[in-house]
Design an enzyme around this catalytic site. Structure first.
Site, PDB file in Angstrom:
ATOM      1  CG  ASP A  22     -17.630  48.413   2.438  1.00 50.41           C
ATOM      2  OD1 ASP A  22     -18.712  48.954   2.164  1.00 50.41           O
ATOM      3  OD2 ASP A  22     -16.847  48.846   3.315  1.00 50.41           O
ATOM      4  CG  ASP A  24     -17.908  54.840   2.245  1.00 50.97           C
ATOM      5  OD1 ASP A  24     -17.217  55.847   2.036  1.00 50.97           O
ATOM      6  OD2 ASP A  24     -19.045  54.677   1.776  1.00 50.97           O
TER       7      ASP A  24
END
Length: 254
Positions: A22, A24
């Site tokens: 991922d 963020d």
């Protein structure tokens, strides 16, 4: 394998491991989408309620995230400028990324965020050269009818696929999982945008204290927590060097 390499970019160098991640709140300390929503959109309270509803299955991530992004009316270039001034990199990511390049471990960013923001932040935080060596699969941005994205209320999120996630990260990982004698696969994440990827790799890193840990415990998904990329670096290196197995590494909350 040549055909597979053509459609699966992370296999081109015949690596022994692939690191999916991922963006963020995982590579960065702050979630850029949360930051925009909290400071330029409808605020913390409504955003947290949306995340809670997604986490416990009463709303689709796509619907909740669309609402979050629609609440941000600032021109897109202003959003990027605000994020560049406020979002920081995990202090150990650059060192980890350098190690992955030296050891032929491709890093594939799978993000529910938007491509221009991710690229701008990565270029700012780790340099343009690093961005060129990273595959990024994410949502995007599009202008609203008759407007430019750099006008007030001029942009909206463009989802990567038609799934209820908006970007079903498992669709990117599953083809690699189906390859015979494939590399070891890792995934690192922190929140509700990572639910689609949580069960798809050999070892899942879930950020301590975040929603992904709650999901894994509720759904009995093996994982190990991390506080920053120094934790991830040590475990990935130990697995790749054969010092521990992925099953031994999946210790849950540490």
């Amino acid at each position: 394998m040549a055909q597979q390499n053509g459609s699966l970019p992370a296999l081109r160098t015949q690596p022994k491991a692939i690191f999916f991640t991922d963006f963020d709140g995982t590579i960065t300390l702050q979630d850029s989408n949360d930051f925009m929503t909290d400071n330029l959109g409808y605020g913390v309270e409504l955003r947290k309620k949306g995340n809670h509803d997604v986490l416990f299955g009463t709303r689709a991530f796509r619907e909740s995230f669309q609402e979050m992004m629609d609440s941000v009316k600032a021109p897109y270039d202003q959003c990027i400028a605000t994020l560049l001034a406020n979002v920081q990199l995990d202090p150990h990511f650059a060192e980890f990324f350098k190690w992955t390049r030296e050891n032929n471990i491709p890093v594939v960013v799978l993000s529910g965020g938007m491509q221009p923001i991710i690229r701008a932040l990565l270029a700012h935080l780790v340099g343009e050269d690093a961005v060129q060596h990273m595959q990024i699969v994410s949502n995007d941005v599009q202008p609203r009818p008759g407007k430019s994205i750099n006008e007030e209320g001029g942009w909206s999120i463009k989802f990567h696929d038609d799934s209820h996630f908006g970007h079903d990260k498992s669709l990117e990982i599953k083809p690699y999982a189906a390859v015979p004698n494939r590399p070891v696969m890792f995934y690192a994440g922190d929140g509700v945008s990572d639910l689609s990827a949580a069960k798809e790799t050999d070892l899942l890193f879930a950020k301590a204290g975040r929603d992904l840990v709650t999901y894994c415990e509720n759904e009995k998904v093996p994982f190990v927590t991390f506080n920053d990329f120094s934790d991830i670096h040590k475990v990935v290196a130990d697995v790749v060097e054969g010092k521990i197995t992925v099953k031994e590494a999946a210790k849950g909350r540490l």
